[in-house]
Design a protein around this motif. Structure first.
Motif, PDB file in Angstrom:
ATOM      1  N   SER A  29       2.243   5.891  -1.327  1.00 11.14           N
ATOM      2  CA  SER A  29       3.172   6.697  -0.564  1.00 11.14           C
ATOM      3  C   SER A  29       4.424   6.896  -1.399  1.00 11.14           C
ATOM      4  CB  SER A  29       3.527   5.991   0.752  1.00 11.14           C
ATOM      5  OG  SER A  29       4.133   4.770   0.465  1.00 11.14           O
ATOM      6  N   ARG A  30       5.359   7.756  -0.890  1.00 10.15           N
ATOM      7  CA  ARG A  30       6.593   8.007  -1.647  1.00 10.15           C
ATOM      8  C   ARG A  30       7.411   6.710  -1.730  1.00 10.15           C
ATOM      9  NH1 ARG A  30       9.254  12.328  -3.143  1.00 10.15           N
ATOM     10  NH2 ARG A  30       7.945  13.722  -1.904  1.00 10.15           N
ATOM     11  N   LYS A  31       7.712   6.284  -2.936  1.00  9.92           N
ATOM     12  CA  LYS A  31       8.479   5.058  -3.138  1.00  9.92           C
ATOM     13  C   LYS A  31       9.470   5.270  -4.282  1.00  9.92           C
ATOM     14  CE  LYS A  31       4.725   2.009  -1.808  1.00  9.92           C
ATOM     15  NZ  LYS A  31       3.903   0.859  -2.164  1.00  9.92           N
ATOM     16  N   SER A  32      10.376   4.368  -4.392  1.00  6.37           N
ATOM     17  CA  SER A  32      11.299   4.383  -5.523  1.00  6.37           C
ATOM     18  C   SER A  32      10.562   3.907  -6.761  1.00  6.37           C
ATOM     19  CB  SER A  32      12.484   3.461  -5.233  1.00  6.37           C
ATOM     20  OG  SER A  32      12.040   2.126  -5.201  1.00  6.37           O
ATOM     21  N   PRO A  33      11.057   4.253  -7.971  1.00  6.86           N
ATOM     22  CA  PRO A  33      10.398   3.792  -9.192  1.00  6.86           C
ATOM     23  C   PRO A  33      10.233   2.283  -9.239  1.00  6.86           C
ATOM     24  CG  PRO A  33      12.033   5.486  -9.702  1.00  6.86           C
ATOM     25  CD  PRO A  33      12.193   5.170  -8.262  1.00  6.86           C
ATOM     26  N   ARG A  34      11.212   1.562  -8.736  1.00  6.32           N
ATOM     27  CA  ARG A  34      11.097   0.094  -8.754  1.00  6.32           C
ATOM     28  C   ARG A  34       9.928  -0.377  -7.914  1.00  6.32           C
ATOM     29  NH1 ARG A  34      16.459  -3.208  -7.651  1.00  6.32           N
ATOM     30  NH2 ARG A  34      16.918  -2.114  -9.610  1.00  6.32           N
ATOM     31  N   GLU A  35       9.729   0.280  -6.752  1.00  7.00           N
ATOM     32  CA  GLU A  35       8.634  -0.117  -5.860  1.00  7.00           C
ATOM     33  C   GLU A  35       7.288   0.246  -6.462  1.00  7.00           C
ATOM     34  OE1 GLU A  35      10.334   0.188  -1.371  1.00  7.00           O
ATOM     35  OE2 GLU A  35      10.124   2.071  -2.477  1.00  7.00           O
ATOM     36  N   LYS A 238       5.568   3.601  11.255  1.00 12.22           N
ATOM     37  CA  LYS A 238       6.243   2.443  10.678  1.00 12.22           C
ATOM     38  C   LYS A 238       5.612   1.144  11.171  1.00 12.22           C
ATOM     39  CE  LYS A 238      10.853   0.426  10.020  1.00 12.22           C
ATOM     40  NZ  LYS A 238      12.304   0.548  10.328  1.00 12.22           N
ATOM     41  N   GLU A 239       5.319   1.065  12.467  1.00  4.05           N
ATOM     42  CA  GLU A 239       4.675  -0.120  13.037  1.00  4.05           C
ATOM     43  C   GLU A 239       3.245  -0.258  12.539  1.00  4.05           C
ATOM     44  OE1 GLU A 239       5.573  -0.741  17.394  1.00  4.05           O
ATOM     45  OE2 GLU A 239       6.550   1.189  17.073  1.00  4.05           O
ATOM     46  N   CYS A 240       2.581   0.882  12.346  1.00  2.72           N
ATOM     47  CA  CYS A 240       1.216   0.869  11.807  1.00  2.72           C
ATOM     48  C   CYS A 240       1.194   0.225  10.425  1.00  2.72           C
ATOM     49  CB  CYS A 240       0.662   2.295  11.750  1.00  2.72           C
ATOM     50  SG  CYS A 240      -0.872   2.454  10.811  1.00  2.72           S
ATOM     51  N   ARG A 241       2.098   0.659   9.560  1.00  2.00           N
ATOM     52  CA  ARG A 241       2.149   0.098   8.214  1.00  2.00           C
ATOM     53  C   ARG A 241       2.544  -1.378   8.232  1.00  2.00           C
ATOM     54  NH1 ARG A 241       2.381   3.385   3.685  1.00  2.00           N
ATOM     55  NH2 ARG A 241       1.906   5.578   4.128  1.00  2.00           N
ATOM     56  N   SER A 242       3.440  -1.740   9.138  1.00  2.00           N
ATOM     57  CA  SER A 242       3.849  -3.137   9.246  1.00  2.00           C
ATOM     58  C   SER A 242       2.686  -4.022   9.678  1.00  2.00           C
ATOM     59  CB  SER A 242       5.006  -3.248  10.246  1.00  2.00           C
ATOM     60  OG  SER A 242       5.363  -4.600  10.455  1.00  2.00           O
ATOM     61  N   ALA A 243       1.933  -3.560  10.687  1.00  2.24           N
ATOM     62  CA  ALA A 243       0.765  -4.323  11.156  1.00  2.24           C
ATOM     63  C   ALA A 243      -0.300  -4.413  10.074  1.00  2.24           C
ATOM     64  CB  ALA A 243       0.192  -3.672  12.414  1.00  2.24           C
ATOM     65  N   ASP A 253      -0.879  -3.339  -1.698  1.00  3.43           N
ATOM     66  CA  ASP A 253      -0.429  -1.967  -1.454  1.00  3.43           C
ATOM     67  C   ASP A 253      -1.354  -1.349  -0.410  1.00  3.43           C
ATOM     68  OD1 ASP A 253       0.501   0.573  -1.473  1.00  3.43           O
ATOM     69  OD2 ASP A 253      -0.233   1.078  -3.476  1.00  3.43           O
ATOM     70  N   ILE A 254      -0.833  -1.154   0.786  1.00  6.08           N
ATOM     71  CA  ILE A 254      -1.661  -0.642   1.886  1.00  6.08           C
ATOM     72  C   ILE A 254      -1.521   0.871   2.065  1.00  6.08           C
ATOM     73  CG2 ILE A 254      -1.845  -2.787   3.191  1.00  6.08           C
ATOM     74  CD1 ILE A 254       0.775  -0.212   4.171  1.00  6.08           C
ATOM     75  N   SER A 255      -0.848   1.542   1.137  1.00  3.24           N
ATOM     76  CA  SER A 255      -0.563   2.970   1.311  1.00  3.24           C
ATOM     77  C   SER A 255      -1.825   3.806   1.413  1.00  3.24           C
ATOM     78  CB  SER A 255       0.297   3.476   0.147  1.00  3.24           C
ATOM     79  OG  SER A 255       1.543   2.843   0.137  1.00  3.24           O
ATOM     80  N   ARG A 256      -2.803   3.534   0.543  1.00  4.16           N
ATOM     81  CA  ARG A 256      -4.023   4.336   0.561  1.00  4.16           C
ATOM     82  C   ARG A 256      -4.760   4.189   1.886  1.00  4.16           C
ATOM     83  NH1 ARG A 256      -8.610   4.675  -4.197  1.00  4.16           N
ATOM     84  NH2 ARG A 256     -10.101   5.951  -3.048  1.00  4.16           N
ATOM     85  N   GLU A 257      -4.906   2.949   2.358  1.00  7.42           N
ATOM     86  CA  GLU A 257      -5.603   2.736   3.631  1.00  7.42           C
ATOM     87  C   GLU A 257      -4.819   3.349   4.781  1.00  7.42           C
ATOM     88  OE1 GLU A 257      -7.598  -0.871   6.302  1.00  7.42           O
ATOM     89  OE2 GLU A 257      -6.357  -1.363   4.569  1.00  7.42           O
ATOM     90  N   ALA A 258      -3.503   3.193   4.766  1.00  7.88           N
ATOM     91  CA  ALA A 258      -2.675   3.767   5.834  1.00  7.88           C
ATOM     92  C   ALA A 258      -2.770   5.285   5.853  1.00  7.88           C
ATOM     93  CB  ALA A 258      -1.224   3.329   5.658  1.00  7.88           C
TER      94      ALA A 258
END
Length: 490
Positions: A29-35, A238-243, A253-258
Motif C-alpha cells: 500500500s502507499r507508504k513512506s520510503p522508510r516504511e 483501518k480496523e480491517c488492517r489492524s485485525a 506486510d499484510i498490504s497484499r492480502e488486505a
C-alpha cells in the motif's frame, strides 16, 4: 487462478487509484520510503500465529457448548423421564426441540452475523445458551424443559453459522480446513464429556455443568479480533488492517492480502447484497446446490438422531447403555482429532466419501442386526452388532460428514451472498435435523431395521453426490474458490 484474480483486483484498484500502480505491483500500500524499506515477512498469508490459534480456540469453545447441548439428552433421558414422568412422545419433543430452536436461530443467523459482526454474534448466542441451561436445570414440568431446550437451540443455531464462517475468514488458506474442522472436534469433546458424566451425574446438575463453558466462552471473546473480511465489507478499512496485522504478526506486510480482500469485496458488491429470493440464479446454482445438498444428506443420514438417542439404541439392541455411551465418548474425540489433522492432507472430497462409506456400512449393519432381532435370528450377536454399528456410525460421522459440510459452506459463497446463502444452508440443516430427531424414536419403535436401511441408502447417495458435484477446495484461498465456482457455470 490466484494470478488472474490478482490481475482483476489490480485493474479495479488502478481505475480507482491511478497513482498507486508502483505500490500495488509490489503488493504494497502507499507508504513512506522508510516504511517501504522496512524488512517484513512476505509470506504472511501462510503464517500460523499465536493470535490465530487463540482466536480459533476461543471460537470453537462455542462449539464445545453445542456438543454439551447435543449430548445432554442421551445421558439425561432416564433421569428426566423418571423424575417428571414423561412419555416417549414428550421426551421426543424435548430431545428434538433443540433442533427446532436451531432452525429458528439459523433463520436469523446470517443477518445477525452481518449486522453485529462475528464476535458480537457469538456473545449474543451465549445469552440464549445461559438462559436455556438455567431453565432446564430449574424445570419442574415438561413446558419449562422444552422452553429451556428451545432457547439453547436458538443459541446453537446461531453458533452453527457464525463459528465456521469466522474461522474460515481468519485462518491461513493452507490450514483453513483443519482449523474449521476444530469446530467438529470441540463439538465431539462436548458430546463425549456429557456421555461420560451423564452416567453418574443427576440431570439437573448436568445442566448446571453445561453453564460453565458458556461463561468461559463469554470471558474469552473479549480477547480476540473481529473478522477482517467482515470489517472490510463494512468499509472499516483501518480496523480491517489492524485485525489482519494482529492475526498475521507485527512483522508481516499484510498490504497484499488486505488489498485482495478489499478488491474481492468490491467486485462482489457490484450487484449489491443478494436476498434469498435472488439466490436462485444460474451463477449461484453450483455453490448453492453443494451447500444445501450436503446439509440435506448430512441430516438424512440419521446422524442427529443417533447422537441424541444413543442410549435408546443400545438398550433396544440389548447392550448396556452406560458402557456403550462411554465407549463412544472415549473413541469419538481421538477420531475427530485425526480428522482435524488429515483434512488438509487427504482433501475434502476424499474424506467426505470415506466418511459416507463407513456411515453407510454401519447403518446397514444396524439394519441387519435389528432385522435379525425381530425374527429371533442370532439373538446372542445382536448386542455386539448394535455396539459396532452405533459406534461405527457416530465415529465415522465425526471424522468427515459432521464437520466438512460446514467447512465447505464457509468457503464457497462470495461475501455479497454469504449472509443469505449461509442462512438458507443452515436452515436446511436444522430443518431436516428437527424432522429426523423428532421422528427417530417413533421410527425406532415402528421398524428399526427399515429406518437404518434408509439411512444406509442416503449415505450411498451422498457418495455419488460428492463425487460428481463437490470440488476440492484444500489449499485455495476463499477468493480462488469463489472464482472457480463462478467460472464453472459460465
Amino acid at each position: 487462478m490466484e494470478k488472474g484474480l490478482l490481475r482483476k483486483s489490480l485493474s479495479i484498484r488502478e481505475r480507482k487509484h491511478p497513482n498507486e500502480e508502483v505500490f500495488l505491483e509490489a503488493g504494497l500500500s502507499r507508504k513512506s520510503p522508510r516504511e517501504v524499506k522496512k524488512p517484513q515477512n512476505d509470506d504472511g498469508e501462510c503464517r500460523v500465529t499465536a493470535s490465530v490459534f487463540l482466536s480459533t480456540f476461543v471460537a470453537v469453545s462455542g462449539s464445545f457448548c453445542t456438543g454439551c447441548g447435543a449430548g445432554f439428552s442421551s445421558g439425561a433421558q432416564s433421569g428426566i423421564t423418571k423424575d417428571l414422568s414423561l412419555s416417549v412422545a414428550e421426551y421426543s419433543m424435548f430431545g428434538s426441540i433443540l433442533t427446532l430452536g436451531g432452525l429458528i436461530g439459523a433463520i436469523f443467523s446470517g443477518k445477525v452475523a452481518d449486522v453485529l459482526g462475528r464476535k458480537r454474534t457469538m456473545l449474543f448466542c451465549e445469552v440464549f445458551c445461559v438462559i436455556g441451561w438455567l431453565a432446564v436445570a430449574l424445570a419442574q414440568d415438561a413446558l419449562w424443559l422444552d422452553c429451556g431446550r428451545l432457547l439453547l437451540g436458538v443459541g446453537i443455531g446461531l453458533f452453527s453459522y457464525v463459528i465456521p464462517v469466522y474461522i474460515a475468514e481468519i485462518a491461513p488458506k493452507h490450514v483453513r480446513g483443519s482449523f474449521v474442522f476444530a469446530n467438529q472436534l470441540m463439538q465431539n469433546c462436548g458430546i463425549a464429556l456429557f456421555f461420560i458424566i451423564g452416567n453418574f451425574v443427576p440431570w439437573r446438575l448436568l445442566a448446571v455443568v453445561g453453564l460453565v463453558p458458556c461463561v468461559f466462552h463469554v470471558f474469552c471473546l473479549f480477547f480476540i479480533p473481529e473478522s477482517p473480511r467482515w470489517l472490510a465489507k463494512k468499509g472499516r478499512d483501518k480496523e480491517c488492517r489492524s485485525a489482519l496485522q494482529r492475526l498475521r504478526g507485527s512483522d508481516v506486510d499484510i498490504s497484499r492480502e488486505a488489498n485482495t480482500i478489499k478488491d474481492t469485496i468490491e467486485m462482489s458488491e457490484i450487484d449489491g447484497e443478494t436476498r434469498i429470493s435472488e439466490l436462485f440464479q444460474r451463477r449461484y446454482a453450483h455453490p448453492l446446490l453443494i451447500g444445501v445438498g450436503l446439509m440435506f444428506l448430512q441430516q438424512l443420514s440419521g446422524s442427529s438422531g443417533m447422537t441424541y438417542y444413543a442410549s435408546s439404541l443400545f438398550q433396544k439392541g440389548g447392550f448396556p447403555s452406560a458402557v456403550g455411551t462411554s465407549i463412544i465418548a472415549t473413541i469419538m474425540v481421538p477420531k475427530a482429532m485425526l480428522g482435524t489433522i488429515i483434512v488438509d492432507k487427504m482433501g475434502r472430497r476424499t474424506l467426505l466419501m470415506a466418511s459416507c462409506a463407513a456411515m453407510g456400512l454401519s447403518a446397514l449393519l444396524l439394519s441387519v442386526s435389528y432385522g435379525f432381532q425381530s425374527f429371533g435370528i442370532l439373538p446372542d450377536l445382536t448386542p455386539t452388532f448394535t455396539c459396532i454399528g452405533v459406534l461405527g456410525h457416530i465415529v465415522s460421522f465425526a471424522m468427515g460428514m459432521g464437520g466438512l459440510p460446514w467447512i465447505i459452506m464457509a468457503e464457497i459463497f462470495p461475501m455479497n451472498v454469504k449472509m443469505s446463502a449461509g442462512t438458507l444452508v443452515t436452515v436446511t440443516n436444522w430443518l431436516f435435523g428437527w424432522i429426523v430427531t423428532y421422528t427417530f424414536n417413533f421410527m425406532l419403535q415402528w421398524n428399526a431395521s427399515g429406518m437404518f436401511f434408509i439411512f444406509s441408502m442416503v449415505s450411498a447417495s451422498s457418495i455419488v453426490f460428492i463425487y460428481f458435484l463437490v470440488p476440492e477446495t484444500k489449499g485455495r484461498s476463499l477468493e480462488e474458490i469463489q472464482t472457480l465456482l463462478s467460472n464453472s457455470v459460465q
